[in-house]
Design a protein around this motif. Sequence first.
Motif, short mmCIF file in Angstrom:
data_model
loop_
_atom_site.label_atom_id
_atom_site.label_comp_id
_atom_site.label_asym_id
_atom_site.label_seq_id
_atom_site.Cartn_x
_atom_site.Cartn_y
_atom_site.Cartn_z
N TYR A 4 0.83 -1.19 0.00
CA TYR A 4 0.00 0.00 0.00
C TYR A 4 0.87 1.25 0.00
N GLU A 5 0.33 2.32 -0.53
CA GLU A 5 1.00 3.62 -0.46
C GLU A 5 0.43 4.34 0.75
N TRP A 6 1.18 4.29 1.84
CA TRP A 6 0.72 4.83 3.10
C TRP A 6 0.91 6.34 3.15
N GLN A 7 -0.07 7.00 3.74
CA GLN A 7 0.02 8.44 3.98
C GLN A 7 -0.08 8.66 5.48
N LYS A 8 0.77 9.52 5.99
CA LYS A 8 0.77 9.82 7.42
C LYS A 8 -0.19 10.98 7.69
N SER A 9 -0.89 10.90 8.78
CA SER A 9 -1.79 11.97 9.18
C SER A 9 -1.02 13.27 9.33
N SER A 10 -1.62 14.37 8.90
CA SER A 10 -0.97 15.68 9.06
C SER A 10 -0.87 16.08 10.52
N ALA A 22 -4.18 4.16 3.87
CA ALA A 22 -3.90 3.81 2.47
C ALA A 22 -5.19 3.31 1.82
N ALA A 23 -5.31 3.55 0.54
CA ALA A 23 -6.44 3.04 -0.24
C ALA A 23 -6.10 1.65 -0.75
N ALA A 24 -7.04 0.73 -0.61
CA ALA A 24 -6.87 -0.64 -1.12
C ALA A 24 -7.51 -0.74 -2.50
N PRO A 25 -7.08 -1.71 -3.31
CA PRO A 25 -7.63 -1.87 -4.65
C PRO A 25 -9.14 -2.12 -4.68
N ASP A 26 -9.70 -2.67 -3.59
CA ASP A 26 -11.14 -2.96 -3.57
C ASP A 26 -12.00 -1.76 -3.15
#
Length: 66
Positions: A4-10, A22-26
């Motif tokens: 997954y392409e993880w994003q950290k909370s601001s 992260a957004a999953a393919p589903d």
Amino acid sequence: MPRYEWQKSSYSSEGANCVNVAAAPDGTLRIRESDDPDVLLSLAPGQLRALLTAVKADRLSDLPRP
């Protein structure tokens, strides 16, 4: 396990205790805590919205239980 392409909370600092999403393919979202990255919470976008709304209002007890 998918990558997954993880994003950290601001709101997270550079140290530990960061929340990542992260957004999953589903179409669902994955959430993890940086101190335990192997444990993932899987939520539909509406469920994440409800969780964040409850946290902001200090009303976690109002969320439905699985």
